[in-house]
Design an enzyme around this catalytic site. Structure first.
Site, short mmCIF file in Angstrom:
data_model
loop_
_atom_site.label_atom_id
_atom_site.label_comp_id
_atom_site.label_asym_id
_atom_site.label_seq_id
_atom_site.Cartn_x
_atom_site.Cartn_y
_atom_site.Cartn_z
N ASP A 70 0.81 -1.22 0.00
CA ASP A 70 0.00 0.00 0.00
C ASP A 70 0.85 1.28 0.00
O ASP A 70 0.44 2.29 0.54
CB ASP A 70 -0.97 0.02 1.20
CG ASP A 70 -1.83 -1.23 1.24
OD1 ASP A 70 -2.34 -1.63 0.18
OD2 ASP A 70 -1.98 -1.82 2.33
N HIS A 103 -5.41 -1.80 -6.38
CA HIS A 103 -5.56 -0.38 -6.13
C HIS A 103 -6.76 0.12 -6.92
O HIS A 103 -7.18 -0.50 -7.89
CB HIS A 103 -4.29 0.37 -6.51
CG HIS A 103 -3.83 0.06 -7.89
ND1 HIS A 103 -2.96 -0.98 -8.17
CD2 HIS A 103 -4.15 0.61 -9.07
CE1 HIS A 103 -2.77 -1.04 -9.45
NE2 HIS A 103 -3.48 -0.10 -10.04
#
Ligand code: IMP
Length: 473
Positions: free
Chosen positions: A22, A50
């Protein structure tokens, strides 16, 4: 002199996350994509992902490599990936709904391992203590190595499904039987539907499957420039991370040349992406965590109870928490103010300060040439905290051992107005000095920093064309 009409050979760069996932790798790939002909995945599967905001709405990318908007870029999913065909089909439909046709652009190695219903059920039953994403990736890779169990083939590659769909399907049915014997009627029905849909799914996905394992090599020999996109990140590597709190594939850069189906002779640079406000989801060690054990437990409980972004927003005032003397509160404030929640699940991520000790070790061990740091603008929030500046965990001095690292507070820089210039010469001096401090401590050049949530808010200190003239340290 003989004139050669030989095409110049291409090369492959590898981009990996340096922390716990992330870090915003896709945002950096957006910046870099015009410099490459192919973006390729080499590990993981639908556990990565994402969300991209587009004028027509959001697209969630999980298995298709980044770079879909660059219509000249080819996309390759290497044999090191675990493919969930049901999710891939949904993903392709969503991409098509945005007017993007990936036929002829997207190729999947026919040696990819196929995620089976059994893997999904096993992960749901066993993954909670690790905090897995429930995508069945661990069980799928485990079966890739197991190959056969009780006389039944447990690893199904894409090519098995293509060559003899009935036989592969029959194996999948046998493989899931044990799990189904203790499952609810609803789960049984879902699995039944999944398996029934498989033959039509195969027909739909067949045009994307690549049976030539030299596919990428041939392109590179014709001059193609490849960017390998790592999923998850180095600290989650199945061997180099902290077992068992890791993902189930290799995330280190050298694995790109195994799971990505290309000879390492073509390797050029390794690019690392870090995040200035560090986050971790799931369980496992996180030395720089703000609020330590308390934060880890709070986030683990939240993942179970479903407490997420909305509840925190209703209950807490981040501006007040930010001024608290308690690091746990500061972590919560930073999570709320910088939006650190799981993209799919909304679960709160654990938050930590920038750990230069860990970054230095990772950069040196895995040969990272250039670094991007996302969410650099968020560091300015620390000015209002009890630290009075940006706290960083320093690399260990001679004689210090793990956990004894000093926390140093560096001058914060002012909040950047949205839309402000991203030219290095226009950035606040304190920001540029902070960047220089970091690169000096970790031993790699920071070539770009993310300065806002928008995908184009990246300040580039050295563009890729300048890397070419840079000699390796
Ligand atoms: P798995 O990869 O689903 O088996 O999950 C294993 C661990 O890796 C868990 O702690 C997950 O939260 C973490 N993980 C997997 N994929 C990602 C990712 O893309 N970003 C961050 N963490 C991830």
């Amino acid at each position: 002199m003989a004139v050669s009409n030989r095409v110049e050979t291409g090369y492959a760069d590898v981009l990996v996350g340096l922390q716990y996932g992330d870090e915003g790798k896709a945002k950096i790939i957006d910046v870099l994509a015009p410099n490459y002909d192919v973006i390729a995945r080499f590990n993981g599967g639908a556990n990565a992902g994402h969300t991209i905001d587009t004028p027509q709405g959001q697209i969630s990318l999980k298995q298709v490599p980044s770079g879909i908007f660059n219509e000249n870029t080819k996309l390759y999913v290497g044999s090191g990936c675990a493919v969930n065909l049901w999710k891939l089909s949904v993903e392709l439909d969503a991409i098509a709904a945005h007017g993007i046709d990936l036929r002829g652009r997207l190729r999947l190695s026919d040696r990819c391992a196929v995620v089976q219903p059994m893997h999904l059920l096993l992960d749901q039953r066993n993954g909670r203590q690790i905090g897995t994403t429930n995508n069945g990736i661990g069980p799928c890779y485990a079966d890739r190595v197991m190959r056969m169990r009780d006389g039944i083939q447990v690893n199904i590659q894409l090519r098995d499904l293509l060559r003899d769909t009935d036989a592969a399907l029959a194996a999948m049915v046998k493989n899931v039987a044990g799990e189904l014997s203790v499952a609810t009627d609803q789960v049984r029905q879902e699995v039944d539907e999944q398996l029934r849909s498989l033959p039509s799914l195969i027909d739909k996905l067949r045009p994307y499957v690549e049976s030539d394992r030299a596919y990428l090599s041939k392109l590179v020999n014709q001059g193609a420039r490849v960017l390998f996109e790592g999923a998850q990140s180095i600290m989650l590597d199945v061997v180099h991370g902290d077992q068992p709190y890791v993902t189930s594939s290799h995330t280190i850069p050298s694995y790109a040349f195994v799971g990505g189906d290309l000879s390492s002779r073509y390797h050029r640079f390794t690019i690392g992406v870090a995040k200035a406000v560090v986050s971790r989801v799931g369980q496992g060690p996180f030395p720089a965590e703000l609020g330590g054990e308390r934060s880890a437990k709070y986030c683990a409980d939240a993942a179970i109870t479903g407490l997420g972004k909305r509840v925190e927003a209703e209950q807490y005032k981040p501006e007040e928490l930010l001024k608290s003397k308690d690091a746990f509160d500061v972590g919560m404030a930073l999570r709320m103010m910088t939006g650190e929640y799981g993209t799919g699940t909304g679960r709160p991520r654990r938050i930590g300060m920038l750990d230069l000790s860990q970054l230095k070790e990772v950069v040196q061990t895995f040969g990272i040439d250039f670094v991007y740091i996302n969410k650099f603008d968020c560091l300015s929030l620390y000015e209002k905290t009890v630290y009075g500046g940006v706290p960083v965990l320093m690399p260990l001095a001679e004689g210090q051992s793990h956990g004894e690292g000093e926390v140093k507070v560096l001058p914060a820089f002012p909040v950047l107005p949205s839309g402000s210039s991203l030219k290095p010469e226009d950035l606040p001096t304190a920001l540029v000095e902070l960047k220089a401090f970091i690169e000096c401590r970790i031993g790699a050049e920071v070539v770009g920093v993310g300065l806002g949530p928008e995908r184009d808010r990246t300040a580039e200190f050295k563009k890729p064309e300048q890397w070419l003239i840079q000699s390796r340290r």
